[in-house]
Design a protein around this motif. Structure first.
Motif, PDB file in Angstrom:
ATOM      1  N   LYS A  96       0.832  -1.211   0.000  1.00 18.70           N
ATOM      2  CA  LYS A  96       0.000   0.000   0.000  1.00 18.70           C
ATOM      3  C   LYS A  96       0.865   1.258   0.000  1.00 18.70           C
ATOM      4  O   LYS A  96       0.563   2.229  -0.711  1.00 18.70           O
ATOM      5  CB  LYS A  96      -0.931   0.002   1.218  1.00 18.70           C
ATOM      6  CG  LYS A  96      -1.995  -1.083   1.215  1.00 18.70           C
ATOM      7  CD  LYS A  96      -2.993  -0.928   0.084  1.00 18.70           C
ATOM      8  CE  LYS A  96      -3.960   0.208   0.313  1.00 18.70           C
ATOM      9  NZ  LYS A  96      -5.012   0.274  -0.754  1.00 18.70           N
TER      10      LYS A  96
ATOM     11  N   VAL B 284       2.593   1.733  -3.592  1.00 15.17           N
ATOM     12  CA  VAL B 284       1.788   2.177  -4.737  1.00 15.17           C
ATOM     13  C   VAL B 284       1.057   3.498  -4.470  1.00 15.17           C
ATOM     14  O   VAL B 284       0.320   3.973  -5.337  1.00 15.17           O
ATOM     15  CB  VAL B 284       0.765   1.085  -5.152  1.00 15.17           C
ATOM     16  CG1 VAL B 284       1.481  -0.186  -5.567  1.00 15.17           C
ATOM     17  CG2 VAL B 284      -0.245   0.813  -4.045  1.00 15.17           C
ATOM     18  N   LYS B 285       1.256   4.072  -3.302  1.00 15.47           N
ATOM     19  CA  LYS B 285       0.587   5.327  -2.989  1.00 15.47           C
ATOM     20  C   LYS B 285       0.969   6.406  -4.001  1.00 15.47           C
ATOM     21  O   LYS B 285       2.116   6.526  -4.404  1.00 15.47           O
ATOM     22  CB  LYS B 285       0.949   5.781  -1.572  1.00 15.47           C
ATOM     23  CG  LYS B 285       0.111   6.948  -1.093  1.00 15.47           C
ATOM     24  CD  LYS B 285       0.410   7.300   0.358  1.00 15.47           C
ATOM     25  CE  LYS B 285      -0.465   8.435   0.838  1.00 15.47           C
ATOM     26  NZ  LYS B 285      -0.193   8.807   2.240  1.00 15.47           N
ATOM     27  N   SER B 286      -0.007   7.182  -4.429  1.00 13.13           N
ATOM     28  CA  SER B 286       0.161   8.286  -5.394  1.00 13.13           C
ATOM     29  C   SER B 286       0.544   7.784  -6.786  1.00 13.13           C
ATOM     30  O   SER B 286       1.137   8.516  -7.570  1.00 13.13           O
ATOM     31  CB  SER B 286       1.200   9.301  -4.902  1.00 13.13           C
ATOM     32  OG  SER B 286       0.814   9.840  -3.654  1.00 13.13           O
ATOM     33  N   THR B 287       0.236   6.531  -7.096  1.00 10.45           N
ATOM     34  CA  THR B 287       0.425   6.007  -8.444  1.00 10.45           C
ATOM     35  C   THR B 287      -0.928   5.555  -8.989  1.00 10.45           C
ATOM     36  O   THR B 287      -1.940   5.579  -8.281  1.00 10.45           O
ATOM     37  CB  THR B 287       1.399   4.801  -8.460  1.00 10.45           C
ATOM     38  OG1 THR B 287       0.752   3.662  -7.856  1.00 10.45           O
ATOM     39  CG2 THR B 287       2.681   5.119  -7.703  1.00 10.45           C
TER      40      THR B 287
ATOM     41  N   GLU C 256      -2.761   2.975  -6.862  1.00  8.75           N
ATOM     42  CA  GLU C 256      -3.043   3.292  -5.460  1.00  8.75           C
ATOM     43  C   GLU C 256      -4.327   2.626  -4.964  1.00  8.75           C
ATOM     44  O   GLU C 256      -4.379   2.124  -3.839  1.00  8.75           O
ATOM     45  CB  GLU C 256      -3.144   4.804  -5.278  1.00  8.75           C
ATOM     46  CG  GLU C 256      -3.395   5.215  -3.837  1.00  8.75           C
ATOM     47  CD  GLU C 256      -3.297   6.713  -3.621  1.00  8.75           C
ATOM     48  OE1 GLU C 256      -3.213   7.142  -2.451  1.00  8.75           O
ATOM     49  OE2 GLU C 256      -3.281   7.466  -4.622  1.00  8.75           O
ATOM     50  N   ASN C 257      -5.350   2.584  -5.785  1.00  5.54           N
ATOM     51  CA  ASN C 257      -6.630   2.011  -5.352  1.00  5.54           C
ATOM     52  C   ASN C 257      -6.878   0.612  -5.919  1.00  5.54           C
ATOM     53  O   ASN C 257      -8.009   0.118  -5.911  1.00  5.54           O
ATOM     54  CB  ASN C 257      -7.770   2.952  -5.763  1.00  5.54           C
ATOM     55  CG  ASN C 257      -7.663   4.302  -5.085  1.00  5.54           C
ATOM     56  OD1 ASN C 257      -7.423   4.382  -3.881  1.00  5.54           O
ATOM     57  ND2 ASN C 257      -7.813   5.367  -5.847  1.00  5.54           N
TER      58      ASN C 257
END
Length: 215
Positions: free
Chosen positions: A82, A85-88, A91-92
């Motif tokens: 998590k 992959v944040k801000s890519t 991310e979700n």
């Protein structure tokens, strides 16, 4: 389906493969810290190609979940993923724990794949084909009159290709001098269209991997 190897010496192959994708499965080994160097490179390629549909697979879950003591290893890596992959674009994305060896949760992966929307294809524009790889189909010792042209493997981005079509191959021959780099396109004719090894086509349309034989 395009398999993109993670080794740095195959970076060009990986980027070529990413260029023709509609979606991506990002594979992470549950028994290793995340991210590994190749995982970072793969996510960077996904970002560069601006892929929106990404599913993250946390594989080898059977190697870390063998009792309550090791259960925290999988959970900790989940949080590592998590953060990674944040801000890519991922991310979700769903993170699905799987075991390929034991066929665990593969049905869940298939369910997620079925929810990815099918892209709208352009069948009317001039054809544009992205070459992922090329290869020589001639065996050593082939007689001169029996030599066949090279085969380009890749996918049609738009339009339709037919047997007998004249095609332009870019960048073609690259000539480097001290002052400039010059590209001379190659021109050829389509002699075969194939899906897999023995499935011959009369024409090819966008979507899927195609082998284009030339003269």
């Amino acid at each position: 389906f395009v398999d993109c190897p993670g080794h740095d010496i195959l970076m060009a192959t990986m980027l070529n493969g990413a260029a023709v994708m509609d979606a991506a499965l990002l594979l992470v080994a549950a028994n290793e810290p995340c991210p590994q160097p190749q995982t970072s490179e793969h996510l960077a390629a996904v970002e560069k190609m601006n892929l929106k549909h990404i599913i993250i697979l946390q594989n080898k879950i059977d190697m870390v979940v063998k009792g309550n003591k090791n259960d925290s290893v999988a959970k900790e890596q989940f949080h590592q993923i998590k953060r990674f992959v944040k801000s890519t674009n991922a991310e979700n994305s769903s993170i699905i724990p799987i075991s390929a060896q034991y066929n665990h949760n593969i049905d869940v992966v298939i369910e997620h794949l079925c929810k990815i929307p099918i892209p709208i294809r352009d069948f009317t524009s001039n054809p544009k084909f992205i070459v992922v790889r090329s290869f020589d189909v001639n065996k050593p010792g082939t007689e001169l009159e029996d030599i066949k042209g090279g085969v380009a493997g890749g996918t049609l981005i738009r339009g339709v290709l037919r047997l007998g079509d004249d095609v332009e191959i870019r960048p073609g021959n690259i000539i480097r001098t001290q002052d400039e780099i010059k590209c001379n396109s190659l021109f050829s004719k389509i002699t075969s269209l194939k899906v897999e090894e023995h499935n011959n086509l009369l024409y090819a349309v966008p979507g899927g991997l195609i082998g284009v034989g030339t003269n």
